[in-house]
Design a protein around this motif. Structure first.
Motif, PDB file in Angstrom:
ATOM      1  N   GLN A 117      -9.940   9.834  -0.057  1.00 13.58           N
ATOM      2  CA  GLN A 117      -9.663  10.018  -1.508  1.00 13.58           C
ATOM      3  C   GLN A 117      -8.582   9.139  -1.573  1.00 13.58           C
ATOM      4  N   ALA A 118      -7.913   8.873  -0.530  1.00 19.03           N
ATOM      5  CA  ALA A 118      -6.746   7.698  -1.110  1.00 19.03           C
ATOM      6  C   ALA A 118      -7.400   6.172  -0.836  1.00 19.03           C
TER       7      ALA A 118
ATOM      8  N   HIS B 132      -7.445  -1.209  -7.330  1.00 17.23           N
ATOM      9  CA  HIS B 132      -7.630  -2.664  -7.262  1.00 17.23           C
ATOM     10  C   HIS B 132      -8.764  -3.177  -8.263  1.00 17.23           C
ATOM     11  N   GLN B 133      -9.958  -2.554  -8.238  1.00 18.02           N
ATOM     12  CA  GLN B 133     -11.113  -2.974  -9.036  1.00 18.02           C
ATOM     13  C   GLN B 133     -10.522  -3.088 -10.764  1.00 18.02           C
ATOM     14  N   GLN B 134      -9.626  -2.040 -10.977  1.00 13.35           N
ATOM     15  CA  GLN B 134      -9.053  -1.965 -12.463  1.00 13.35           C
ATOM     16  C   GLN B 134      -8.194  -3.296 -12.653  1.00 13.35           C
ATOM     17  N   ILE B 135      -7.206  -3.765 -11.794  1.00 15.09           N
ATOM     18  CA  ILE B 135      -6.461  -4.672 -11.708  1.00 15.09           C
ATOM     19  C   ILE B 135      -7.068  -5.971 -11.748  1.00 15.09           C
ATOM     20  N   SER B 136      -8.356  -6.077 -10.895  1.00 17.30           N
ATOM     21  CA  SER B 136      -9.157  -7.125 -10.974  1.00 17.30           C
ATOM     22  C   SER B 136      -9.718  -7.485 -12.287  1.00 17.30           C
ATOM     23  N   GLU B 137     -10.488  -6.261 -12.884  1.00 16.92           N
ATOM     24  CA  GLU B 137     -10.919  -6.411 -14.072  1.00 16.92           C
ATOM     25  C   GLU B 137      -9.935  -6.897 -15.185  1.00 16.92           C
TER      26      GLU B 137
ATOM     27  N   ARG C 259      -2.430  -5.622  -0.475  1.00 21.78           N
ATOM     28  CA  ARG C 259      -2.037  -4.244  -0.288  1.00 21.78           C
ATOM     29  C   ARG C 259      -3.506  -3.345   0.210  1.00 21.78           C
ATOM     30  N   LEU C 260      -4.377  -3.638  -0.731  1.00 24.50           N
ATOM     31  CA  LEU C 260      -5.732  -2.910  -0.213  1.00 24.50           C
ATOM     32  C   LEU C 260      -6.203  -3.259   1.177  1.00 24.50           C
ATOM     33  N   LYS C 261      -6.225  -4.616   1.536  1.00 22.08           N
ATOM     34  CA  LYS C 261      -6.571  -4.855   2.872  1.00 22.08           C
ATOM     35  C   LYS C 261      -5.521  -4.296   3.985  1.00 22.08           C
ATOM     36  N   GLU C 262      -4.072  -4.151   3.586  1.00 16.93           N
ATOM     37  CA  GLU C 262      -3.260  -3.475   4.622  1.00 16.93           C
ATOM     38  C   GLU C 262      -3.821  -2.053   4.767  1.00 16.93           C
TER      39      GLU C 262
END
Length: 252
Positions: A32-33, A41-46, A140-143
């Motif tokens: 879930q996390a 991340h998708q929202q930030i990218s969009e 941050r997502l990759k980490e």
């Protein structure tokens, strides 16, 4: 005044959520996390793409206005040139009027262009900030994704430890059947018999044991032998007396 029912409901829901979190499967929560992080991340990218797109749109509008500015300037200059070259005053006036109309259009384009340039400067700053946020979100997502395997391994270890603890608790709760002897009880009986025998042997050796019996037996044998000799002596003495008494009776 706060509604007590609303307050109680919020408390109950908070307690319920806490219990759900405590009893939730860590692997499910990890998944879930991860999904939540990917969605964020998708929202930030969009959002960043939308801001950058707005900047690009302004650039396209500016480029069109620049082209229009050049065209109006050229038309204005051409109209003025024709007005200067015109020999007919009427035509000269018409060219001058045309030049004024085109010049007014040129002024409007230049005013719009200045406004778009101001908007573009703000959009440029917003686009750079959006790019940084998107890059930070991606890092941050990759980490977080690199930590998933470690967290899953820790969740497996925790689950195994919990199962081991439950198994130990179950063993501790098991009670031996009172009708069946335990190994510890049998061992204690055997050790008691063995130690009792060792104690008796030690006590026997300390008090003389068989030596005393041998000495007593030897004393008894000695007494018996002496007694036997005494009896034999008495019997022999009687035999000596008895023949003499027979002779005495004959003489009388």
């Amino acid at each position: 005044m706060a509604n007590p029912f609303s307050k109680g409901w919020k408390y109950m829901m908070s307690s319920f959520d806490q219990k759900i979190d405590e009893n939730a499967d860590p692997k499910v929560q990890i998944q879930q996390a991860v999904e939540g992080a990917k969605k964020q991340h998708q929202q930030i990218s969009e959002h960043a793409a939308e801001i950058i797109g707005r900047k690009s749109q302004l650039e396209m509008q500016i480029n069109r206005l620049l082209k229009s500015q050049q065209d109006y300037q050229a038309q204005t200059q051409r109209a003025l040139e024709l007005a200067d070259k015109a020999e007919d005053p009427q035509k000269a006036t018409e060219y001058n009027q045309a030049a004024e109309v085109v010049a007014s259009q040129l002024v409007a384009v230049e005013q719009e262009l200045e406004g778009l340039k101001t908007q573009h400067a703000a959009a440029q700053h917003a686009a750079e900030q959006a790019k940084r946020q998107q890059q930070e979100s991606e890092a941050r997502l990759k980490e977080q994704l690199t930590e998933v395997d470690q967290l899953l391994a820790q969740a497996d270890q925790a689950s195994m430890q919990e199962q081991s603890a439950k198994a130990m608790d179950s063993l501790n709760e098991l009670k031996p059947d009172e009708s069946t002897p335990t190994l510890d009880a049998v061992r204690a009986k055997i050790e008691k018999r063995y130690t009792d025998a060792l104690g008796a042997q030690e006590l026997h050796e300390a008090t003389g044991g068989d030596r005393i019996h041998e000495i007593a037996a030897a004393g008894n044998d000695f007494k018996a032998s002496a007694r036997l000799d005494a009896i034999r002596a008495e019997m022999a003495k009687k035999k000596e007396i008895e023949p003499g008494s027979e002779e005495a009776s004959k003489e009388s």
